[in-house]
Design an enzyme around this catalytic site. Structure first.
Site, PDB file in Angstrom:
ATOM      1  N   ASP A 194       0.788  -1.209  -0.192  1.00 49.25           N
ATOM      2  CA  ASP A 194       0.060  -0.023  -0.089  1.00 49.25           C
ATOM      3  C   ASP A 194       0.773   1.264  -0.190  1.00 49.25           C
ATOM      4  O   ASP A 194       2.172   1.125  -0.351  1.00 49.25           O
ATOM      5  CB  ASP A 194      -0.950   0.120   1.139  1.00 49.25           C
ATOM      6  CG  ASP A 194      -2.347   0.654   0.912  1.00 49.25           C
ATOM      7  OD1 ASP A 194      -2.444   1.933   0.571  1.00 49.25           O
ATOM      8  OD2 ASP A 194      -3.371  -0.042   1.010  1.00 49.25           O
ATOM      9  N   HIS A 255      -2.882   3.167  -4.596  1.00 53.34           N
ATOM     10  CA  HIS A 255      -2.583   2.421  -3.426  1.00 53.34           C
ATOM     11  C   HIS A 255      -1.064   1.896  -3.572  1.00 53.34           C
ATOM     12  O   HIS A 255      -0.508   0.956  -2.923  1.00 53.34           O
ATOM     13  CB  HIS A 255      -3.177   1.384  -2.581  1.00 53.34           C
ATOM     14  CG  HIS A 255      -4.656   1.900  -2.037  1.00 53.34           C
ATOM     15  ND1 HIS A 255      -4.697   2.724  -0.809  1.00 53.34           N
ATOM     16  CD2 HIS A 255      -5.703   2.182  -2.477  1.00 53.34           C
ATOM     17  CE1 HIS A 255      -5.807   3.112  -0.464  1.00 53.34           C
ATOM     18  NE2 HIS A 255      -6.534   2.745  -1.673  1.00 53.34           N
ATOM     19  N   ASP A 311      -9.230  -0.523  -5.540  1.00 51.34           N
ATOM     20  CA  ASP A 311     -10.178   0.581  -4.885  1.00 51.34           C
ATOM     21  C   ASP A 311      -9.478   1.700  -4.979  1.00 51.34           C
ATOM     22  O   ASP A 311      -8.397   2.095  -5.113  1.00 51.34           O
ATOM     23  CB  ASP A 311     -10.227  -0.002  -3.364  1.00 51.34           C
ATOM     24  CG  ASP A 311      -9.173  -0.250  -2.614  1.00 51.34           C
ATOM     25  OD1 ASP A 311      -7.913  -0.701  -3.235  1.00 51.34           O
ATOM     26  OD2 ASP A 311      -8.882   0.191  -1.647  1.00 51.34           O
ATOM     27  N   GLU A 312     -10.380   2.858  -5.022  1.00 42.61           N
ATOM     28  CA  GLU A 312      -9.952   4.471  -4.479  1.00 42.61           C
ATOM     29  C   GLU A 312      -8.856   4.863  -5.234  1.00 42.61           C
ATOM     30  O   GLU A 312      -8.266   5.808  -4.928  1.00 42.61           O
ATOM     31  CB  GLU A 312      -9.734   4.318  -2.949  1.00 42.61           C
ATOM     32  CG  GLU A 312     -10.633   3.915  -2.060  1.00 42.61           C
ATOM     33  CD  GLU A 312     -10.213   3.951  -0.700  1.00 42.61           C
ATOM     34  OE1 GLU A 312     -10.820   4.153   0.202  1.00 42.61           O
ATOM     35  OE2 GLU A 312      -8.906   3.612  -0.347  1.00 42.61           O
ATOM     36  N   TYR A 408     -15.618  -4.044   9.428  1.00 45.34           N
ATOM     37  CA  TYR A 408     -14.338  -3.553   9.579  1.00 45.34           C
ATOM     38  C   TYR A 408     -13.772  -3.502  11.168  1.00 45.34           C
ATOM     39  O   TYR A 408     -14.424  -2.644  11.870  1.00 45.34           O
ATOM     40  CB  TYR A 408     -14.260  -2.106   9.003  1.00 45.34           C
ATOM     41  CG  TYR A 408     -13.829  -2.233   7.514  1.00 45.34           C
ATOM     42  CD1 TYR A 408     -14.332  -3.484   6.612  1.00 45.34           C
ATOM     43  CD2 TYR A 408     -13.151  -1.042   6.801  1.00 45.34           C
ATOM     44  CE1 TYR A 408     -13.898  -3.349   5.358  1.00 45.34           C
ATOM     45  CE2 TYR A 408     -12.938  -0.979   5.573  1.00 45.34           C
ATOM     46  CZ  TYR A 408     -13.365  -2.158   4.680  1.00 45.34           C
ATOM     47  OH  TYR A 408     -13.140  -2.142   3.377  1.00 45.34           O
ATOM     48  N   ASP A 410     -11.093  -2.041  12.375  1.00 47.21           N
ATOM     49  CA  ASP A 410     -10.508  -0.711  12.870  1.00 47.21           C
ATOM     50  C   ASP A 410     -11.246   0.320  13.329  1.00 47.21           C
ATOM     51  O   ASP A 410     -11.092   1.265  13.873  1.00 47.21           O
ATOM     52  CB  ASP A 410      -9.509  -0.427  11.546  1.00 47.21           C
ATOM     53  CG  ASP A 410     -10.466  -0.132  10.254  1.00 47.21           C
ATOM     54  OD1 ASP A 410     -11.535  -0.816  10.008  1.00 47.21           O
ATOM     55  OD2 ASP A 410     -10.066   0.893   9.701  1.00 47.21           O
ATOM     56  N   THR A 460      -4.820  -1.068   9.543  1.00 43.31           N
ATOM     57  CA  THR A 460      -4.040  -1.055  10.611  1.00 43.31           C
ATOM     58  C   THR A 460      -3.302   0.439  10.884  1.00 43.31           C
ATOM     59  O   THR A 460      -2.299   0.438  11.314  1.00 43.31           O
ATOM     60  CB  THR A 460      -2.800  -2.214  10.605  1.00 43.31           C
ATOM     61  OG1 THR A 460      -2.018  -2.059   9.483  1.00 43.31           O
ATOM     62  CG2 THR A 460      -3.358  -3.427  10.775  1.00 43.31           C
ATOM     63  N   GLU A 461      -4.094   1.361  10.128  1.00 45.79           N
ATOM     64  CA  GLU A 461      -3.537   2.703  10.334  1.00 45.79           C
ATOM     65  C   GLU A 461      -3.346   3.135  12.015  1.00 45.79           C
ATOM     66  O   GLU A 461      -2.418   3.695  12.261  1.00 45.79           O
ATOM     67  CB  GLU A 461      -4.318   3.921   9.595  1.00 45.79           C
ATOM     68  CG  GLU A 461      -4.306   3.868   7.872  1.00 45.79           C
ATOM     69  CD  GLU A 461      -5.229   2.737   7.677  1.00 45.79           C
ATOM     70  OE1 GLU A 461      -5.639   1.998   8.133  1.00 45.79           O
ATOM     71  OE2 GLU A 461      -5.441   3.087   6.347  1.00 45.79           O
TER      72      GLU A 461
HETATM   73  C1  ACM Z   1     -11.031  -0.333   1.350  1.00 40.90           C
HETATM   74  O1  ACM Z   1     -11.412  -0.283   2.422  1.00 40.90           O
HETATM   75  N1  ACM Z   1     -10.229   0.702   0.766  1.00 40.90           N
HETATM   76  C2  ACM Z   1     -11.277  -1.551   0.610  1.00 40.90           C
END
Ligand code: ACM
Length: 527
Positions: A194, A255, A311-312, A408, A410, A460-461
């Site tokens: 990432d 990413h 993603d994103e 999630y 987190d 895990t940020e």
């Molecule tokens: C994601 O949480 N960006 C898949």
């Protein structure tokens, strides 16, 4: 006369009675469970019948018992010697499904019936949990006689760990795999690259780990941390011994910053907040490079699927508009905008994986990429976009449900917690996970053939050490296991919590710091 009386009594007492599953503390709940009233098996150890081909599984069972904090001996009895655990492979009319098993315990011993090694493994996990629920007196364990028939609801019961943002190392992964097995989970999705770090050794491109492995979310200069090829092989085997498939994820085309720090020649640029976020989709060099990486991954990971993220991309594809390679590609392939470029990239990489006999998994953005539905798996994660889930299913994509809320890890799990995510104030307490099958019941039954499973994801940020990682995972992992395995369409929450409580002493024995939803004050937040 007396004999007859004894006989009648025996019949009365051996009637099969359904009991509440929580009395045996099984998580996940088996398909059916009946306990024989007032009959027990009393043993000092499990003496496993060794006249079969499953010695490896028995060895793993003995390791599992220890790894999960249960203190009870297991030994393999030699051919012909007395045993109290019989493993019986059945076929023909009695043939069972791949993950199915039955378990019968009577006063002389336990018998597991199965047709495949996987079914036997799950039968052993159930026995392991029953061993934890038995009553101990001196060196003897008393276990109620019972009959269980069991199989899972979903094929895919997953957990994702992000080791790019922070790196935890193989002991943490081994322990997670042990608990996944304990709860009959079977897919470990490993987010290995990432923005913050690249964590898997690739021989052809050593700078990926030497340079891309430097840094993490807390410290951009932290010395490089990553898994060597040998460590990966060891972890994949450890997982396979526990019937868990490991699926690596190399996120692309976004990413990708850590990779681009190592090999900037493949960067497609980024944005102010996300520098060098993307690979360059405009040049054939990028595809050869990424395919080389995929080839090495396919060598290390025998999984049917490799996760390519997807993603994103919009976080950092702004420079694509000025990139001459990309402009030329757009003209050549008649791509009208950046989204079409992104989709072209994903289709090309999906084709590359096919040449390596693998298929692609992607986050739900890939539903728009035009990849044939029989050639990829979708992970639906954007809970605020239920339309994207419907679109995936209506277009025939096999889909894994992992909506941020409630899957999630987190996200915080109690209103008093300060560290971790919320979404418009919403968070992820255990009861929201347990309500999942009711909340998504309509879509699960409408698309029963396409919803292949559920998965919890731990980004895990905010997780810089194993203590916090465990605090976020335990006990929510048990809830995800329940909704993934149980064939029952709703969970009796009070009963579940009662069963769950019997796992807490095991967590404690294994030094796992966990959150206790029954007594939140007793387990203060670990940040
Ligand atoms: C994601 O949480 N960006 C898949």
């Amino acid at each position: 006369m007396r004999l007859k009386f004894v006989f009648v009594l025996a019949i009365v007492f051996s009637v099969l009675l359904p009991i509440n599953a929580q009395d045996l503390a099984l998580i996940p709940t088996p398909h059916t469970l009946k306990v024989v009233n007032n009959q027990y098996l009393t043993i000092k150890k499990w003496k496993v019948d060794g006249s079969n081909d499953y010695h490896d599984l028995i060895e793993t069972f003995a390791l599992q018992i220890k790894a999960c904090g249960i203190d009870f001996p297991v030994e393999l009895s030699r051919r012909g010697k007395a045993s109290n655990l019989i493993l019986k492979e059945v076929s023909g009319e009695k043939q069972l499904g791949e993950a199915s098993y039955s378990l019968v315990i009577n006063p002389t011993g336990a018998t597991i019936e199965f047709s495949h090694a996987r079914g036997l493994f799950y039968g052993l996990q159930t026995l392991l949990q029953i061993t934890n629920s038995g009553s101990v007196s001196g060196n003897k364990m008393k276990i109620p006689c019972l009959e269980i028939e069991d199989h899972p609801q979903f094929e895919w019961r997953g957990l994702m760990l992000d080791e790019s943002r922070h790196f935890f190392g193989k002991q943490t992964v081994f322990q997670l795999l042990d608990w996944m097995a304990f709860y009959k989970m079977n897919r470990f999705h490993w987010h290995l690259s990432d923005e913050q770090g690249w964590r898997v050794e690739i021989k052809k491109y050593p700078k990926l780990t030497q340079v891309g492995g430097i840094g993490n979310y807390s410290d951009a200069q932290a010395p490089a941390q990553y898994y060597t090829r040998e460590q990966i092989t060891e972890i994949v085997k450890y997982a396979r011994d526990r019937f868990i498939e490991v699926i690596p994820e190399i996120d692309m085309p976004g990413h990708a910053s850590a990779a681009n720090r190592a090999y900037p020649e493949f960067s497609g640029g980024g944005s102010k907040d996300h520098p060098d976020f993307t690979f360059n989709p405009g040049t054939p060099k990028t595809y050869s490079y990424l395919t080389d990486i995929m080839r090495e991954l396919a060598h290390m990971f025998p999984s049917e699927y490799i996760h390519l993220g997807g993603d994103e991309v919009h976080y950092g594809n702004q420079q694509w508009k000025e990139n001459p390679d990309i402009l030329a590609l757009m003209e050549n392939k008649k791509l009208g905008n950046m989204r079409e470029v992104e989709n072209y990239f994903l289709r090309s990489m999906s084709d590359s994986l096919n040449t390596l006999t693998r298929k692609m998994i992607g986050w739900d953005e890939i539903v728009d990429a035009g990849i044939p539905s029989n050639n990829c798996l979708v992970m639906w994660w954007r809970h605020e976009k239920p339309g994207q889930l419907t679109k995936a299913l209506a277009n025939g994509y096999k889909t894994i449900l992992c909506p941020r809320i409630p899957l999630y890890f987190d996200f915080v799990q109690h209103e008093s917690h300060e560290s971790g995510r919320r979404w418009d104030g919403a968070f992820v307490p255990l009861d929201k996970i347990l309500a999942f099958r009711q909340d998504y019941g309509a879509v699960i039954s409408k698309y029963a053939d396409l919803v292949v499973g559920v998965q919890a994801n731990l980004w895990t940020e905010t997780v810089s050490h194993t203590g916090r990682l465990n605090y976020l995972i335990f006990p929510r992992i048990a809830g995800v296991a329940e909704i993934g395995w149980s064939t029952h369409s709703s969970v009796d929450q009070t009963g579940f919590l009662k069963r769950l409580e019997t796992n807490f002493p095991l967590y404690e024995k294994m030094n796992i710091q966990y959150f206790n939803p029954l007594s939140p004050g007793s387990t203060p937040e670990i940040k």
